[in-house]
Design a protein around this motif. Structure first.
Motif, short mmCIF file in Angstrom:
data_model
loop_
_atom_site.label_atom_id
_atom_site.label_comp_id
_atom_site.label_asym_id
_atom_site.label_seq_id
_atom_site.Cartn_x
_atom_site.Cartn_y
_atom_site.Cartn_z
N ASP A 730 0.68 -1.16 -0.03
CA ASP A 730 0.08 -0.29 0.01
C ASP A 730 0.90 1.28 0.03
O ASP A 730 0.76 2.39 -0.72
CB ASP A 730 -0.81 -0.08 1.25
CG ASP A 730 -1.98 -1.11 1.21
OD1 ASP A 730 -2.36 -1.53 0.19
OD2 ASP A 730 -2.58 -1.45 2.11
N PHE A 731 1.85 1.09 0.79
CA PHE A 731 2.77 2.59 0.86
C PHE A 731 3.42 2.75 -0.57
O PHE A 731 3.55 3.91 -1.14
CB PHE A 731 3.87 2.24 1.89
CG PHE A 731 5.20 3.17 1.77
CD1 PHE A 731 4.82 4.55 2.19
CD2 PHE A 731 6.27 2.76 1.41
CE1 PHE A 731 5.66 5.30 2.27
CE2 PHE A 731 7.21 3.76 1.35
CZ PHE A 731 6.98 5.02 1.73
N VAL A 732 3.95 1.61 -1.23
CA VAL A 732 4.66 1.86 -2.66
C VAL A 732 3.70 2.41 -3.50
O VAL A 732 3.93 3.10 -4.19
CB VAL A 732 5.54 0.80 -3.02
CG1 VAL A 732 5.79 0.83 -4.46
CG2 VAL A 732 6.30 0.33 -1.94
N LEU A 733 2.30 1.70 -3.62
CA LEU A 733 1.52 1.80 -4.45
C LEU A 733 0.89 3.35 -4.39
O LEU A 733 0.79 4.16 -5.38
CB LEU A 733 0.23 0.99 -4.54
CG LEU A 733 -1.28 1.31 -5.29
CD1 LEU A 733 -0.58 1.27 -6.94
CD2 LEU A 733 -2.21 0.33 -5.13
N LYS A 734 0.71 3.62 -3.09
CA LYS A 734 0.05 5.04 -2.64
C LYS A 734 1.10 6.42 -3.01
O LYS A 734 0.78 7.18 -3.64
CB LYS A 734 -0.44 5.37 -1.18
CG LYS A 734 -1.44 4.41 -1.07
CD LYS A 734 -1.88 4.65 0.26
CE LYS A 734 -3.36 3.70 0.82
NZ LYS A 734 -3.34 3.68 2.33
N SER A 735 2.47 5.78 -3.03
CA SER A 735 3.53 6.63 -3.35
C SER A 735 3.34 7.10 -4.81
O SER A 735 3.71 8.14 -5.22
CB SER A 735 4.82 6.52 -2.78
OG SER A 735 4.74 6.17 -1.12
N LEU A 736 3.31 6.04 -5.44
CA LEU A 736 3.36 5.98 -7.17
C LEU A 736 2.24 6.94 -7.65
O LEU A 736 2.40 7.81 -8.53
CB LEU A 736 3.34 4.67 -7.57
CG LEU A 736 3.00 4.63 -8.97
CD1 LEU A 736 4.19 5.02 -9.86
CD2 LEU A 736 3.02 3.10 -9.34
N LEU A 737 0.97 6.52 -6.86
CA LEU A 737 -0.22 7.26 -7.46
C LEU A 737 0.06 8.76 -7.04
O LEU A 737 -0.59 9.62 -7.90
CB LEU A 737 -1.41 6.56 -6.75
CG LEU A 737 -1.69 5.07 -7.51
CD1 LEU A 737 -2.94 4.61 -6.56
CD2 LEU A 737 -1.80 4.96 -8.69
N THR A 738 0.64 9.10 -5.81
CA THR A 738 0.73 10.44 -5.62
C THR A 738 1.63 11.17 -6.64
O THR A 738 1.33 12.24 -6.84
CB THR A 738 0.95 10.50 -4.07
OG1 THR A 738 0.17 9.95 -3.14
CG2 THR A 738 1.38 11.99 -3.71
N MET A 739 2.70 10.48 -6.94
CA MET A 739 3.65 11.08 -7.78
C MET A 739 2.95 11.41 -9.33
O MET A 739 3.23 12.05 -9.91
CB MET A 739 5.02 10.22 -8.18
CG MET A 739 5.86 10.09 -6.83
SD MET A 739 7.51 9.34 -7.25
CE MET A 739 6.64 7.61 -6.97
N GLN A 740 2.44 10.44 -9.62
CA GLN A 740 1.43 10.74 -11.01
C GLN A 740 0.77 11.76 -10.75
O GLN A 740 0.55 12.57 -11.63
CB GLN A 740 0.78 9.40 -11.28
CG GLN A 740 1.68 8.28 -11.78
CD GLN A 740 0.62 7.15 -12.40
OE1 GLN A 740 -0.42 6.73 -11.84
NE2 GLN A 740 1.10 6.34 -13.51
N HIS A 741 -0.13 11.87 -9.51
CA HIS A 741 -1.11 13.00 -9.55
C HIS A 741 -0.46 14.35 -9.36
O HIS A 741 -0.88 15.34 -9.85
CB HIS A 741 -1.84 12.80 -8.36
CG HIS A 741 -3.00 13.79 -8.34
ND1 HIS A 741 -4.24 13.78 -9.01
CD2 HIS A 741 -3.40 14.84 -7.56
CE1 HIS A 741 -5.10 14.42 -8.58
NE2 HIS A 741 -4.53 15.22 -7.64
N GLN A 742 0.83 14.17 -8.73
CA GLN A 742 1.73 15.71 -8.58
C GLN A 742 2.13 15.99 -10.03
O GLN A 742 2.16 17.17 -10.33
CB GLN A 742 2.88 15.24 -7.48
CG GLN A 742 3.62 16.51 -7.47
CD GLN A 742 4.67 16.21 -6.32
OE1 GLN A 742 4.56 15.15 -5.60
NE2 GLN A 742 5.64 17.18 -5.88
#
Length: 836
Positions: A730-742
């Motif tokens: 979950d941590f890695v996935l949420k970090s990835l999705l956050t970077m895409q949104h950023q």
């Protein structure tokens, strides 16, 4: 119907009145017959003398099969016997069944003998070792017929329940890979009506008699209905057999007729008047057909094929009668140019791609014969091709020479494909499958029928139309439907766009490509129509047909394309790697702003793998699904030279496959709502078929560990281990999705809602880290350094999350860790003051 041939041969009394069967040896030197008496007769080809009688047989033999050195019989008392040709005598019993034997079949390599009886289980015994046995158990009723394919890798079982069960023999235990419904009729084991599966000599298809007295061919791998031999018999079919080269088919029926069909046209060439025929066999090399009847007679018919049709029999191996032959098509009818600019039609079967016929049937079907496909219709597709199905580069005219055969190496290209489409399966194929709807077409011989259906019928209405252009590619979105067709009948390749709604009387448009140029892939966005072609051009049109841009793709030959709003992604073949396969390169550019985001970068693929589909997510991020079953997205793709392919889901690691008992694959459809939308394929299928399958969705799961381990219930900590793995994922996935949104926010005029969503996503990352911290605190003080590291990863700068982390440490009595956390909080506070 062809006229009846008046020449008639005389039947030879072979056995007493009753069912009589026969078998040629593979070398054609002998013909074996068995019948109702305790006698087997062996006829020598070319001799008019009396046959050799083998007297010590069982009574009422109902089946026979032979090799060059021995033959096997099956009797009504359940005994399966083996006899040797060199001594013309009994050798041994292979097995004994408790009920009558109905059919026996020997594998082409002579190693195995399959036995069908009135028992439910089919037994396959090794001919040289009767203690070695395999069993086929999936059919719920007794089997009537058995048939090995030409490679000994498959066996087809015609069951009395009206279903054909196809087993793979590649593994130690046979595996039922397909149940073919609605092909044969349900007939009892003692019936004279045939439900026999007759494999075509090229091994890519088989034929069977249907309940409508037609003969239907079915292709292997996709299991689709191919050409039908129809309007022949007026009675139920009792026997059928292919000629050795596959160019003809002989069938017998209760209408007292034997029909000779041409494979290529499915037309009756001639007919013969013979009653009660039960079994037919072609001589392997001569123009001789032998058949038996229910009166105990055998007919050995020399010059069976009339003189005017013998040139067909003399042809080399002919292909099975496909509606759309995959050997003549590449990736849904696309043809790509060679490196010297000339056309060729490479085959996935010859190229060994992941969904090739080699994977389905094995490469040894084709052998080393370069002349497998015979150019009998003058199409020119078999001229000048080497063993890989390609013209050698040093000979552009394709002239055969010894030097060509010496060329051992040639780069292997990625074949072009249309995302979301399927190959032809019989006379049907999907042109497009996505979350908006689906487009499919039916080949009606003279034209096609195209149907467009939507999931949301309140927003769009379904429609269909008669397609005389023979469209083979399509795209569908909320604005309209895009189609393309290859050149045909002298007409150039054509692009056709039809909007769903317009405020004018007519808004659809059609445009033609330059002569000789073919479409490889098309894509449709809210802004543009994109077309990649065999001339390596990328052609961009507006939604109403205005040519907007044309440029030549650097990486060639082109593979495919995808688009989203103003962005276009193209894939093409790059330089060859050390393994001989070309690198797959991609380019992303903003067409409206004329900006290149990524220029000829490498698609990250494991060695020997390729891309199965490419598309943009609903958020506008490029995604690929490769042949390893992995879904990847492109991170930082708007920044030149910064893009990275990141895995979102490895379908091999899905928890539904953890038991190992389930085997399935997935056809990619889309990425939306942070889920992978696909179609689950079972039974060895590689593409979805009709009726339309349901869509399934899977949550993203970064591949960090293997499948979750089951909890043994003995407190060994497996549940806690799974909890840690889940939180880490979950941590890695949420970090990835956050970077895409950023990235999205930094590259566009972001709305306040988008910025608020980014803040919420960062809070969710911190919540996950706090949960991970709690797990570490439960483990003990020795995990303190790992726990402290998680605190340093917190994104919140206000100090609230640091304070929450300190409370977690305090709750579990981790005083030293609590002090360290407070130090981290103080340091962050000081750094924040310095920045201010």
């Amino acid at each position: 119907m062809a006229t009846t041939t008046q020449i008639r041969v005389r039947g030879r009394p072979a056995h007493t009145s009753g069912p009589t069967h026969l078998s040629y040896t593979p070398d054609g030197t002998k013909l074996v017959t068995v019948g109702s008496n305790n006698l087997a007769r062996v006829y020598k080809t070319g001799s008019d003398g009396e046959p050799t009688n083998i007297d010590d047989c069982q009574e009422d033999n109902l089946a026979v099969a032979s090799t060059d050195t021995f033959f096997v019989t099956g009797s009504e008392d359940g005994v399966v016997s083996k006899y040797l040709f060199d001594t013309m005598s009994f050798d041994k019993f292979l097995m004994r069944c408790s009920l009558p034997v109905r059919d026996v079949a020997i594998s082409p390599d002579g190693k195995w003998c399959a036995v069908a009886s009135d028992e439910l289980t089919i037994k396959i015994v090794q001919t040289n070792d009767v203690s070695s046995m395999m069993y086929l158990r999936d059919q719920p009723k007794p089997a009537k017929h058995l048939s090995f394919d030409p490679t000994s890798k498959f066996i087809a079982v015609s069951c009395t329940d009206g279903i054909v069960y196809v087993y793979s023999l590649d593994k130690d235990e046979p595996e039922c890979v397909r149940k073919v419904n609605d092909l044969i009729r349900a007939v009892e084991t003692e019936s004279e009506i045939s439900s026999q599966i007759a494999w075509h000599p090229d091994g890519r298809a088989f034929a069977a008699a249907t309940a409508t007295r037609d003969i239907q061919t079915v292709s292997i791998g996709d299991w689709g209905n191919q050409r039908t031999f129809s309007n022949g018999h007026n009675g139920d079919i009792t026997a059928l057999a292919w000629s050795p080269n596959g160019a003809m088919l002989a069938s017998a029926g209760k209408d007292r007729k034997i029909l000779l069909w041409e494979t290529k046209t499915q037309k009756v060439l001639t007919s013969f008047d013979y009653a009660n025929v039960m079994d037919i066999a072609w001589h392997p090399t001569r123009n001789i057909v032998s058949f038996t009847n229910a009166d105990g007679e055998v007919y050995i018919y020399s010059n069976f094929v009339p003189d005017e049709h013998t040139p067909i029999l003399k042809l080399g191996p002919q292909p099975a009668p496909f509606i759309h032959d995959p050997l003549l098509e590449v990736s849904n009818n696309a043809r790509r140019p060679t490196t010297n600019g000339q056309k060729e039609i490479p085959s996935r079967a010859r190229r060994g791609s992941p969904d090739s016929l080699d994977d389905i049937l094995g490469s040894d079907i084709m052998g080393d014969d370069d002349d497998f496909v015979v150019d009998d219709d003058g199409a020119g597709y078999a001229l000048g091709l080497n063993g890989n199905g390609k013209r050698p580069i040093d000979d552009p005219f394709g002239e055969p020479s010894k030097r060509q055969h010496a060329q051992a190496w040639e780069p292997q290209y990625h074949d072009p494909f249309q995302p979301g489409s399927t190959p032809w399966r019989g006379n049907r194929k999907y042109l497009c499958l996505n979350l908006i709807g689906f487009v499919w077409t039916v080949d009606q011989d003279t034209h096609n029928t195209v149907t467009v259906e939507f999931y949301d019928h309140e927003y769009h209405r379904d429609f269909h139309f008669t397609d005389t252009f023979l469209y083979d590619k399509a795209c569908l979105n909320d604005n309209g439907a895009l189609f393309s067709c290859p050149p045909n009948n002298g007409n150039p390749a054509t692009i056709f766009y039809r909007p769903h709604e317009t405020w004018t009387a007519r808004a659809d448009w059609r445009t033609q490509l330059p002569k000789g140029e073919e479409v490889l892939a098309i894509s449709l966005s809210d802004s543009f129509v994109t077309v990649t072609t065999t001339a390596n051009y990328v052609r961009i049109y507006t939604l109403f047909g205005v040519p907007y841009r044309v440029y030549r793709q650097k990486s060639s030959p082109s593979v495919t394309c995808a688009s989203w709003r103003d962005y276009v992604l193209t894939l093409g073949n790059g330089p060859a790697g050390a393994d001989g396969n070309t690198k797959l390169l991609y380019t992303i550019q903003n067409i409206k702003r004329d900006e290149i985001c990524q220029n000829e970068d490498v698609v990250a693929l494991p060695e020997g793998e390729s891309v199965k589909s490419v598309f943009f997510s609903d958020n506008g991020d490029p995604c690929i699904y490769d042949t390893t079953g992995t879904l990847l997205t492109l991170l930082h793709w708007r920044t030149p030279s910064q893009a990275t392919w990141v895995p979102l889901l490895d379908t091999k690691l899905l928890s539904r496959l953890a038991s190992g008992r389930k085997t399935e694959s997935y056809f990619p459809v889309a990425v939306a709502d942070n889920k992978f939308h696909c179609i689950i394929l079972k039974g060895g299928d590689q593409y979805p078929y009709f009726p339309r399958p349901l869509l399934s969705e899977f949550d993203f799961q970064i591949p960090l560990t293997s499948n979750p381990k089951p909890d043994s219930g003995d407190g060994d900590g497996v549940d806690e281990e799974n909890e840690v793995s889940k939180l880490e994922g979950d941590f890695v996935l949420k970090s990835l999705l956050t970077m895409q949104h950023q990235d999205l926010i930094e590259s566009t005029n972001a709305t306040s809602a988008q910025r608020t969503a980014l803040a919420r996503m960062e809070v969710e990352i911190d919540k996950t880290l706090i949960q991970m911290l709690a797990v570490e605190c439960r483990e003990g003080e020795e995990r303190g350094m790992r726990a402290l590291e998680m605190v340093t990863l917190l994104r919140d700068r206000s100090g609230r999350m640091i304070e929450a982390a300190g409370k977690v440490a305090e709750r579990y009595g981790r005083t030293v860790l609590g002090e360290k956390i407070r130090e981290v909080g103080e340091e962050r506070l000081l750094n924040g003051m310095d920045e201010d």
